[in-house]
Design an enzyme around this catalytic site. Structure first.
Site, PDB file in Angstrom:
ATOM      1  N   GLY A  39       2.555   3.755   1.450  1.00 28.57           N
ATOM      2  CA  GLY A  39       3.069   4.048   2.793  1.00 28.57           C
ATOM      3  C   GLY A  39       3.607   5.458   2.918  1.00 28.57           C
ATOM      4  O   GLY A  39       3.801   5.974   4.015  1.00 28.57           O
ATOM      5  N   ARG A  40       3.870   6.056   1.777  1.00 28.47           N
ATOM      6  CA  ARG A  40       4.370   7.434   1.826  1.00 28.47           C
ATOM      7  C   ARG A  40       3.885   8.220   0.613  1.00 28.47           C
ATOM      8  O   ARG A  40       4.568   9.123   0.137  1.00 28.47           O
ATOM      9  CB  ARG A  40       5.876   7.458   1.875  1.00 28.47           C
ATOM     10  CG  ARG A  40       6.461   6.649   0.740  1.00 28.47           C
ATOM     11  CD  ARG A  40       7.839   7.032   0.456  1.00 28.47           C
ATOM     12  NE  ARG A  40       8.389   6.047  -0.458  1.00 28.47           N
ATOM     13  CZ  ARG A  40       9.542   6.143  -1.022  1.00 28.47           C
ATOM     14  NH1 ARG A  40      10.282   7.176  -0.755  1.00 28.47           N
ATOM     15  NH2 ARG A  40       9.974   5.219  -1.837  1.00 28.47           N
ATOM     16  N   GLY A  66       6.799   7.682   6.221  1.00 27.93           N
ATOM     17  CA  GLY A  66       5.888   8.328   5.280  1.00 27.93           C
ATOM     18  C   GLY A  66       6.530   9.475   4.518  1.00 27.93           C
ATOM     19  O   GLY A  66       5.848  10.188   3.780  1.00 27.93           O
ATOM     20  N   ARG A 111       3.627  13.569  -8.271  1.00 23.34           N
ATOM     21  CA  ARG A 111       3.690  12.644  -9.404  1.00 23.34           C
ATOM     22  C   ARG A 111       2.364  12.634 -10.160  1.00 23.34           C
ATOM     23  O   ARG A 111       1.301  12.695  -9.555  1.00 23.34           O
ATOM     24  CB  ARG A 111       4.013  11.243  -8.871  1.00 23.34           C
ATOM     25  CG  ARG A 111       4.096  10.186  -9.951  1.00 23.34           C
ATOM     26  CD  ARG A 111       4.905   9.008  -9.492  1.00 23.34           C
ATOM     27  NE  ARG A 111       4.153   8.144  -8.593  1.00 23.34           N
ATOM     28  CZ  ARG A 111       4.663   7.004  -8.099  1.00 23.34           C
ATOM     29  NH1 ARG A 111       5.895   6.635  -8.384  1.00 23.34           N
ATOM     30  NH2 ARG A 111       3.937   6.255  -7.297  1.00 23.34           N
ATOM     31  N   ASP A 123       4.320  -4.788  -7.322  1.00 20.17           N
ATOM     32  CA  ASP A 123       3.744  -3.537  -6.827  1.00 20.17           C
ATOM     33  C   ASP A 123       4.335  -2.324  -7.555  1.00 20.17           C
ATOM     34  O   ASP A 123       3.848  -1.212  -7.384  1.00 20.17           O
ATOM     35  CB  ASP A 123       3.950  -3.390  -5.313  1.00 20.17           C
ATOM     36  CG  ASP A 123       5.391  -3.533  -4.899  1.00 20.17           C
ATOM     37  OD1 ASP A 123       6.006  -4.566  -5.241  1.00 20.17           O
ATOM     38  OD2 ASP A 123       5.931  -2.613  -4.259  1.00 20.17           O
ATOM     39  N   ASN A 124       5.378  -2.555  -8.337  1.00 26.45           N
ATOM     40  CA  ASN A 124       5.977  -1.458  -9.096  1.00 26.45           C
ATOM     41  C   ASN A 124       5.707  -1.619 -10.585  1.00 26.45           C
ATOM     42  O   ASN A 124       6.443  -1.100 -11.411  1.00 26.45           O
ATOM     43  CB  ASN A 124       7.492  -1.410  -8.853  1.00 26.45           C
ATOM     44  CG  ASN A 124       7.828  -1.024  -7.422  1.00 26.45           C
ATOM     45  OD1 ASN A 124       7.041  -0.359  -6.759  1.00 26.45           O
ATOM     46  ND2 ASN A 124       8.983  -1.429  -6.954  1.00 26.45           N
ATOM     47  N   GLY A 177       0.824  -1.220   0.000  1.00 28.22           N
ATOM     48  CA  GLY A 177       0.000   0.000   0.000  1.00 28.22           C
ATOM     49  C   GLY A 177       0.847   1.254   0.000  1.00 28.22           C
ATOM     50  O   GLY A 177       2.055   1.211   0.188  1.00 28.22           O
TER      51      GLY A 177
HETATM   52  P1  AMP Z   1       8.998   1.212  -2.970  1.00 27.07           P
HETATM   53  O1  AMP Z   1      10.334   0.710  -2.602  1.00 27.07           O
HETATM   54  O2  AMP Z   1       8.926   2.698  -3.141  1.00 27.07           O
HETATM   55  O3  AMP Z   1       8.401   0.492  -4.144  1.00 27.07           O
HETATM   56  O4  AMP Z   1       8.067   0.905  -1.717  1.00 27.07           O
HETATM   57  C1  AMP Z   1       7.720  -0.367  -1.245  1.00 27.07           C
HETATM   58  C2  AMP Z   1       6.745  -0.237  -0.107  1.00 27.07           C
HETATM   59  O5  AMP Z   1       7.375   0.408   1.006  1.00 27.07           O
HETATM   60  C3  AMP Z   1       5.513   0.597  -0.420  1.00 27.07           C
HETATM   61  O6  AMP Z   1       4.446   0.058   0.284  1.00 27.07           O
HETATM   62  C4  AMP Z   1       5.892   1.957   0.112  1.00 27.07           C
HETATM   63  O7  AMP Z   1       4.779   2.742   0.407  1.00 27.07           O
HETATM   64  C5  AMP Z   1       6.664   1.588   1.373  1.00 27.07           C
HETATM   65  N1  AMP Z   1       7.620   2.644   1.772  1.00 27.07           N
HETATM   66  C6  AMP Z   1       8.786   2.974   1.180  1.00 27.07           C
HETATM   67  N2  AMP Z   1       9.379   3.987   1.818  1.00 27.07           N
HETATM   68  C7  AMP Z   1       8.575   4.330   2.855  1.00 27.07           C
HETATM   69  C8  AMP Z   1       8.629   5.305   3.901  1.00 27.07           C
HETATM   70  N3  AMP Z   1       9.646   6.160   4.017  1.00 27.07           N
HETATM   71  N4  AMP Z   1       7.605   5.345   4.782  1.00 27.07           N
HETATM   72  C9  AMP Z   1       6.573   4.504   4.691  1.00 27.07           C
HETATM   73  N5  AMP Z   1       6.463   3.559   3.735  1.00 27.07           N
HETATM   74  C10 AMP Z   1       7.442   3.468   2.828  1.00 27.07           C
HETATM   75 MG    MG Z   2       6.816   1.003  -5.138  1.00 27.23          MG
END
Ligand code: AMP
Ligand code: MG
Length: 492
Positions: A89-90, A123, A173, A249-250, A87
């Site tokens: 998260g940020r 976040g 974005r 998820d990406n 989900g």
């Molecule tokens: P990503 O690496 O950006 O594809 O993120 C993978 C997951 O980690 C997703 O659910 C993001 O929302 C969560 N996430 C990454 N960085 C943060 C952060 N600084 N705070 C909260 N959630 C994060």
């Molecule tokens: Mg991601």
């Protein structure tokens, strides 16, 4: 042109799909870059974006009165393993902006504060990944490759704790959609086929209204996503792009490059190149990307099974037949792209075979990918002194000389004269790409000194990647030994 007037259609889905969350205000937001050109294509007034009111929205200080921001729920497979619920998260989806043509675009703030999906994260985002994503997606857009876009980068005036304290940032974005394969995986695991149908209906009504109510809508759409994804990965590979973290998820369901983390660009053409620091097995290496995309699409197919047929077995058969076409679709796009890059005729099998042989020659000779294609575009139909500008890129110049002989033979059976061919090749082969060392220099200046001048210079250069810009000749080539970047990081 006016300020943002967003609608929020995702909230028409059941509540399990999202969580309403307001952004958390920050200390002292200041704009780093506002993408005026993109704003205009979206029908947004750049003056408004630069105003106090605009900055307040872009930095999450205020929300627009008529729309509730949401964090979208999704799950996913990371590095081949089920990772459960992830989900936003940020990130927060502010809503959808309609452009003057009536197309709707998601406006999202990345780094705008915690959500119910933040788990142990804060976040927030460091300024470094904001700069990387801004440059990465805008460079891809300028190359004509489908991607999410960056409307603005904002410095928050606050620090975030990573390995060290780093200045915080927010990226605004823009995407055709933020629905990912992982969104379908999340919903499919609710064990409620009606929810999967609801998500599909949402996607169809936004992107393919012609298929709403169609009795084979799920299959039509699945085949379409397969086509878009295969075409996208082919476009990546034509320019040497390595996504770096192709978790489900990406992986967008609308065929856009999304989530620029530890991505990288090839300098020398090394087919099994990996830059991402977290990709220890090389799962997401340059030449693994088609296979991984197909694997991800299989996960999407699993989610759609109840919509493809009444019986699971029959659904599997239908999904498998669609997926089995991925390799040939990818091959078609990639071979056509490479053949066009070398100025030959993609409908001629001999030309394609010869074009593809250049990749082998580059790999065997550590030749720089971008410079090889670009310089090839300035060569004449007859051998000449300019040939050396190309052959110096190869460890064994005689190998590319031999390839050139075959190339010139092929040229005799193309309709284009040399001038038109060279012009077409220069529109296909960038002079400049976001080389890893250039991205790193811009990121370092931003984190270490809050100096965004290198980012802006690089952004301006890469907005015109097909133009020779002699004043920036230094940025056209591979890094010096001391500038080389061996690993890329997501940094979050
Ligand atoms: P990503 O690496 O950006 O594809 O993120 C993978 C997951 O980690 C997703 O659910 C993001 O929302 C969560 N996430 C990454 N960085 C943060 C952060 N600084 N705070 C909260 N959630 C994060
Ligand atoms: Mg991601």
């Amino acid at each position: 042109m006016s300020g943002m007037q967003l609608t929020q259609t995702y909230t028409q889905l059941p509540e399990v799909f999202y969580a309403p969350v307001d952004p958390t205000p920050v200390d002292r937001p200041t704009p780093i870059v506002i993408n005026d050109a993109l704003a205009e294509t979206l029908g947004l007034d750049p003056h408004w974006l630069h105003s106090e009111a605009g900055l307040a929205v872009l930095s999450g200080q205020t929300t627009l009165p008529q729309t509730q921001p949401i964090a979208m729920a999704y799950a996913g497979h990371q590095f081949g393993h089920w990772a459960g619920v992830l989900g936003d998260g940020r990130a927060l989806l502010l809503g959808e902006q309609q452009d003057p043509q009536g197309q709707r675009f998601d406006i999202q703030l990345k780094g705008a504060g915690p959500t119910p999906f933040s788990r142990n994260g804060d976040g927030r985002s460091s300024i470094g990944p904001v700069v990387r994503e801004y440059l990465g997606c805008e460079a891809m857009a300028a190359l004509g490759i489908p991607t999410t876009r960056a409307l603005a980068a904002i410095a928050t005036g606050e620090c975030v704790q990573r390995d060290r304290q780093e200045p915080g940032g927010i990226l605004c974005r823009v995407a055709k959609s933020h629905v990912r394969i992982g969104t379908f995986e999340f919903i499919a695991r609710q064990n409620d086929p009606e929810s999967v149908q609801a998500l599909l209906s949402h996607v169809l009504s936004r992107h393919h209204p012609e298929w709403v109510g169609h009795d084979q809508a799920a299959l039509c759409w699945f085949e379409h996503v397969i086509e878009l994804t295969a075409a996208l990965v082919a476009r990546w590979m034509e320019v040497g792009f390595i996504h770096g973290v192709m978790n489900t998820d990406n992986c967008s369901v609308v065929g856009e490059t999304i989530d620029y983390g530890p991505f990288g660009m090839l300098d020398a053409f090394i087919p099994d190149q990996v830059y991402s620091s977290i990709d220890r097995q090389g799962r997401y290496a340059y030449n693994q990307q088609p296979a991984v995309a197909a694997w991800n699409l299989a996960r999407l197919g699993e989610c759609l099974l109840p919509l493809l047929a009444d019986e699971t077995e029959a659904g599997i058969e239908i999904a498998t037949a669609a997926l089995n076409r991925f390799p040939s679709i990818f091959k078609h796009h990639f071979e056509r792209g490479i053949t066009e890059k070398v100025g030959l005729d993609p409908t001629n099998a001999q030309h394609t075979e010869h074009a593809m042989a250049l990749l082998d020659c580059m790999a065997a000779n550590d030749a720089d990918m971008t410079l090889t294609f670009r310089r090839l575009g300035s060569l004449d139909d007859q051998p000449g002194p300019k040939d050396e500008s190309l052959s110096v890129l190869f460890d064994d110049p005689s190998q590319v000389d031999q390839w050139l002989q075959g190339w010139r033979q092929c040229l005799q059976s193309t309709p284009l004269d040399a001038t038109s061919r060279q012009a077409a090749m220069n529109q296909r082969n960038p002079a400049f790409i976001l080389r890893n060392h250039l991205a790193q220099q811009a990121v370092d200046a931003a984190i270490d000194q809050l100096d965004f001048a290198p980012m802006k210079r690089l952004g301006a250069l890469l907005s015109r990647p097909f133009e020779d810009q002699p004043e920036h000749a230094d940025w056209a080539g591979p890094p010096r030994a001391d500038e080389r970047v061996l690993k890329t990081f997501c940094g979050t």
